[in-house]
Design an enzyme around this catalytic site. Sequence first.
Site, mmCIF file in Angstrom:
data_model
loop_
_atom_site.group_PDB
_atom_site.id
_atom_site.type_symbol
_atom_site.label_atom_id
_atom_site.label_comp_id
_atom_site.label_asym_id
_atom_site.label_seq_id
_atom_site.Cartn_x
_atom_site.Cartn_y
_atom_site.Cartn_z
ATOM 1 N N ASN A 1 0.855 -1.016 0.066
ATOM 2 C CA ASN A 1 -0.107 -0.098 -0.223
ATOM 3 C C ASN A 1 0.967 1.168 0.018
ATOM 4 O O ASN A 1 1.609 1.573 0.914
ATOM 5 C CB ASN A 1 -0.948 0.033 1.192
ATOM 6 C CG ASN A 1 -1.820 1.316 1.367
ATOM 7 O OD1 ASN A 1 -1.843 1.986 0.469
ATOM 8 N ND2 ASN A 1 -2.434 1.402 2.586
ATOM 9 N N LYS B 1 0.099 4.119 -0.231
ATOM 10 C CA LYS B 1 -0.743 5.379 0.267
ATOM 11 C C LYS B 1 -0.347 6.632 -0.696
ATOM 12 O O LYS B 1 -0.222 6.418 -2.124
ATOM 13 C CB LYS B 1 0.015 5.657 1.593
ATOM 14 C CG LYS B 1 -0.255 4.613 2.565
ATOM 15 C CD LYS B 1 -0.058 4.808 3.887
ATOM 16 C CE LYS B 1 0.157 3.564 4.771
ATOM 17 N NZ LYS B 1 -0.469 3.752 5.996
ATOM 18 N N HIS C 1 -9.885 1.180 4.068
ATOM 19 C CA HIS C 1 -8.367 1.319 5.105
ATOM 20 C C HIS C 1 -8.757 2.277 5.985
ATOM 21 O O HIS C 1 -9.464 3.395 6.171
ATOM 22 C CB HIS C 1 -7.394 1.861 4.044
ATOM 23 C CG HIS C 1 -6.093 1.946 4.780
ATOM 24 N ND1 HIS C 1 -5.706 2.713 5.712
ATOM 25 C CD2 HIS C 1 -5.048 0.969 4.752
ATOM 26 C CE1 HIS C 1 -4.304 2.635 6.244
ATOM 27 N NE2 HIS C 1 -4.130 1.511 5.371
ATOM 28 N N GLU D 1 -7.433 4.697 7.183
ATOM 29 C CA GLU D 1 -6.977 6.200 7.084
ATOM 30 C C GLU D 1 -8.185 6.720 6.313
ATOM 31 O O GLU D 1 -8.453 7.789 6.352
ATOM 32 C CB GLU D 1 -5.497 6.289 6.273
ATOM 33 C CG GLU D 1 -4.497 6.084 7.181
ATOM 34 C CD GLU D 1 -3.138 5.445 6.270
ATOM 35 O OE1 GLU D 1 -3.535 5.486 4.978
ATOM 36 O OE2 GLU D 1 -2.442 5.148 6.847
ATOM 37 N N GLU E 1 -5.829 -5.316 10.236
ATOM 38 C CA GLU E 1 -4.977 -4.018 10.528
ATOM 39 C C GLU E 1 -5.430 -3.164 11.833
ATOM 40 O O GLU E 1 -6.315 -2.359 11.720
ATOM 41 C CB GLU E 1 -4.957 -2.978 9.407
ATOM 42 C CG GLU E 1 -4.384 -3.589 8.026
ATOM 43 C CD GLU E 1 -3.821 -2.824 7.156
ATOM 44 O OE1 GLU E 1 -2.732 -2.853 6.804
ATOM 45 O OE2 GLU E 1 -4.332 -1.534 7.026
ATOM 46 N N GLY F 1 1.786 2.317 10.926
ATOM 47 C CA GLY F 1 2.971 3.428 10.886
ATOM 48 C C GLY F 1 3.497 3.634 11.961
ATOM 49 O O GLY F 1 4.306 4.744 12.036
ATOM 50 N N SER G 1 3.142 -2.076 10.526
ATOM 51 C CA SER G 1 4.528 -2.023 10.970
ATOM 52 C C SER G 1 5.299 -3.473 10.505
ATOM 53 O O SER G 1 6.119 -3.982 11.282
ATOM 54 C CB SER G 1 4.630 -1.627 12.406
ATOM 55 O OG SER G 1 4.247 -0.605 12.521
HETATM 56 C C1 PEP Z 1 -0.967 0.359 6.038
HETATM 57 O O1 PEP Z 1 -1.116 1.358 5.757
HETATM 58 O O2 PEP Z 1 -1.994 -0.326 5.471
HETATM 59 C C2 PEP Z 1 0.013 -0.202 6.753
HETATM 60 C C3 PEP Z 1 -0.017 -1.614 7.237
HETATM 61 O O3 PEP Z 1 0.862 0.596 7.030
HETATM 62 P P1 PEP Z 1 2.396 0.304 7.813
HETATM 63 O O4 PEP Z 1 2.854 -0.965 7.166
HETATM 64 O O5 PEP Z 1 3.590 1.450 7.458
HETATM 65 O O6 PEP Z 1 2.027 0.085 9.016
#
Ligand code: PEP
Length: 260
Positions: free
Chosen positions: A13, A15, A98, A100, A170, A176, A216
Amino acid sequence: MTIPQRRPILAANWKMNMTLAEGGAFVKELLARSLPAGVEVVICPPFTLLHLLGEKLQGTSLKLGAQNMYFEEAGAFTGEVSPLMLKDAGAHYVILGHSERRAHFKEEDSLVGKKVGAALEHGLSPILCVGETLEERKEGKTLEVVERQLAGGLAAVPRERAGNMVIAYEPVWAIGSGQAATGGDAREVSAFIRRLYGDQFGREAESSLRVQYGGSVKGDNIRDFTGYPEIDGALVGGASLKADSWHAILQAVGQQISAP
Ligand code: PEP
């Protein structure tokens, strides 16, 4: 512990990152390396790169995904992108719900559900994201939140298309933050997701459902998750932005599934 029969799926992803030049260079660098057979690799760039990457990934083992879409096919929806447009650009997958989008753009379960239904209707496989905030986890509401998000997100999934779903667990606090969930916690929620999916669509659909962990993930912790039979891969943000760190994740899972 061995990986399940289902094909692992690792999705990047990106983003709101990457110019045309950067995305093109990334793909060139990745394709110059050996990629693990038996692992499905999906790149989800911003809309502006979809067509370019759709062309570059054609004939390769990499698949293309989008990060969002609207549920209508066309019309007066300024700023939106339809399932037909994603297909036209070469996408096979689309990330929906997601955290976000839920947090910054106020997407609710009912809207996410409409998007999931429309994606399936047009032959796109949704990667439906669910997960609790830190506050919700501290209050012991993780499973309740995930159940509610699944109820809304899966409301428009017809039984005959239930085999085309990916669900990404998630936890919002892990995204993040550099603080991944433990493999055990991710496993517990993934098993819960599978059970609910089976209750709704039957045990055959449950056994073909792929559940990812996201939050992460890096090359040195991915196997903490994919070592469990309930977890079929990962949705990755930060570590998918550099060919090196992304390739390390692909390699780790590739080695894991080829180990006796
Ligand atoms: C995500 O945005 O779906 C995500 C898992 O980000 P990160 O791997 O940076 O935690």
